[in-house]
Motif scaffolding. Structure first.
Motif, PDB file in Angstrom:
ATOM      1  N   THR A  11       1.796 -10.112  -5.937  1.00 56.29           N
ATOM      2  CA  THR A  11       1.668 -10.112  -7.226  1.00 56.29           C
ATOM      3  C   THR A  11       0.371  -9.830  -8.079  1.00 56.29           C
ATOM      4  O   THR A  11      -0.589  -9.983  -7.210  1.00 56.29           O
ATOM      5  N   CYS A  12       0.231  -9.525  -9.239  1.00 54.22           N
ATOM      6  CA  CYS A  12      -1.169  -9.154  -9.978  1.00 54.22           C
ATOM      7  C   CYS A  12      -1.930 -10.359  -9.756  1.00 54.22           C
ATOM      8  O   CYS A  12      -3.097 -10.459 -10.287  1.00 54.22           O
ATOM      9  N   ALA A 165      -4.733  -4.711  -7.734  1.00 54.66           N
ATOM     10  CA  ALA A 165      -3.484  -5.544  -7.513  1.00 54.66           C
ATOM     11  C   ALA A 165      -2.044  -4.973  -7.722  1.00 54.66           C
ATOM     12  O   ALA A 165      -1.080  -5.376  -7.182  1.00 54.66           O
ATOM     13  N   MET A 166      -2.286  -4.057  -8.805  1.00 51.18           N
ATOM     14  CA  MET A 166      -0.897  -3.574  -9.203  1.00 51.18           C
ATOM     15  C   MET A 166      -0.461  -2.248  -8.597  1.00 51.18           C
ATOM     16  O   MET A 166       0.518  -1.694  -8.413  1.00 51.18           O
ATOM     17  N   SER A 167      -1.547  -1.270  -8.388  1.00 48.61           N
ATOM     18  CA  SER A 167      -1.471  -0.007  -7.903  1.00 48.61           C
ATOM     19  C   SER A 167      -0.966   0.051  -6.744  1.00 48.61           C
ATOM     20  O   SER A 167      -0.180   0.912  -6.053  1.00 48.61           O
ATOM     21  N   ARG A 168      -1.134  -0.954  -5.907  1.00 48.56           N
ATOM     22  CA  ARG A 168      -0.606  -0.887  -4.501  1.00 48.56           C
ATOM     23  C   ARG A 168       0.967  -1.109  -4.514  1.00 48.56           C
ATOM     24  O   ARG A 168       1.571  -0.631  -3.615  1.00 48.56           O
ATOM     25  N   TRP A 169       1.514  -1.459  -5.502  1.00 46.20           N
ATOM     26  CA  TRP A 169       2.970  -1.442  -5.731  1.00 46.20           C
ATOM     27  C   TRP A 169       3.576  -0.110  -5.670  1.00 46.20           C
ATOM     28  O   TRP A 169       4.730   0.246  -5.198  1.00 46.20           O
ATOM     29  N   GLY A 170       2.808   0.946  -5.895  1.00 44.91           N
ATOM     30  CA  GLY A 170       3.120   2.493  -6.084  1.00 44.91           C
ATOM     31  C   GLY A 170       3.123   2.938  -4.817  1.00 44.91           C
ATOM     32  O   GLY A 170       3.910   4.156  -4.485  1.00 44.91           O
ATOM     33  N   ASN A 171       2.515   2.266  -3.665  1.00 45.80           N
ATOM     34  CA  ASN A 171       2.643   3.088  -2.405  1.00 45.80           C
ATOM     35  C   ASN A 171       3.727   3.281  -1.744  1.00 45.80           C
ATOM     36  O   ASN A 171       3.781   4.121  -0.724  1.00 45.80           O
ATOM     37  N   SER A 172       4.829   2.510  -2.222  1.00 41.09           N
ATOM     38  CA  SER A 172       6.151   2.742  -1.692  1.00 41.09           C
ATOM     39  C   SER A 172       6.985   3.814  -2.227  1.00 41.09           C
ATOM     40  O   SER A 172       7.918   4.303  -1.777  1.00 41.09           O
ATOM     41  N   LEU A 173       6.322   4.109  -3.372  1.00 40.42           N
ATOM     42  CA  LEU A 173       7.035   5.332  -4.160  1.00 40.42           C
ATOM     43  C   LEU A 173       6.595   6.628  -3.822  1.00 40.42           C
ATOM     44  O   LEU A 173       7.481   7.519  -3.838  1.00 40.42           O
TER      45      LEU A 173
END
Length: 225
Positions: A11-12, A165-173
């Motif tokens: 999480t963030c 902390a949040m931009s890594r969530w986009g790596n799956s997209l």
């Protein structure tokens, strides 16, 4: 100050762990699994059931941008955000607001479409709309980072920890390296920071690298308000 940060891996809350390590002041962590965030002990700390949350001398402080602003002001000489009363701090506050609202919020429909519709058949459409919102915000930040190592100045700040902390969530997209090379460069730069490496190890449950300011973990059930 007696400080306990509540976090869930991935999480963030990572941003607050990184900032605490940059401060170098003693603190404790409480690992809260996703299912535990709706438990009575945690809801006493944060009725919304979200992380990060922080206890400062037994008093709850909630929301990432509020927590980060509080932490950086403990040691203003470190310049983890610009000084109060300056235009640069106003811009930093603008970034905190953007990251906490537009950037963070863009991920929710993609990651949790059930929050936005009562119809199971509509969740795929909500997720698709969320993915487009994420792509839009990734493009926005990538454009801003053109020619810049960090959001402000020549050193990483609490803003960079929050973005990372949040931009890594986009790596799956998306293919971050190809589609958003400036943001990818920012991710790689931040990943090399000792405090980020520490926070990532904590998330994974690995022995964190020394030295560090963390003095230990506490169990959620042991905390009383």
């Amino acid at each position: 100050m007696d400080t306990i940060l509540f976090y869930t891996p991935g999480t963030c809350a990572l941003a607050a762990i990184v900032t605490l390590e940059w401060l170098g002041q003693p603190y404790r962590l409480c690992r809260v699994q996703k299912a535990e965030r709706q438990s009575e002990p945690f809801l006493r700390i944060n009725p919304r059931g979200q992380v990060p949350a922080m206890l400062v001398d037994g008093r709850p402080l909630l929301e990432s941008n509020a927590i980060l602003a509080h932490l950086v002001d403990r040691r203003p000489e470190l310049a983890l955000l610009p000084r109060h009363g300056t235009w640069e701090r106003d811009i930093a506050n603008q970034w905190l607001a953007y990251l906490a609202s537009a950037f963070h919020a863009a991920f929710w429909p993609m990651l949790m479409p059930q929050r936005y519709t009562l119809e199971n058949d509509c969740q795929a459409t909500v997720r698709q709309a969320g993915e487009e919102a994420v792509r839009r915000e990734l493009r926005r930040v990538d454009t801003y980072l053109e020619g810049k190592d960090f959001i402000q100045g020549t050193r990483p700040s609490a803003l960079d920890a929050y973005l990372h902390a949040m931009s890594r969530w986009g790596n799956s997209l998306v293919d971050m390296a190809k589609d958003h090379p400036n943001l990818w460069r920012h991710q790689k730069t931040m990943a090399r920071d000792p405090a980020v490496r520490f926070g990532t190890a904590v998330e994974r449950g690995e022995p964190p690298p020394e030295p560090h300011a963390l003095v230990g973990h506490v169990e959620l059930a042991s905390i009383t308000l």
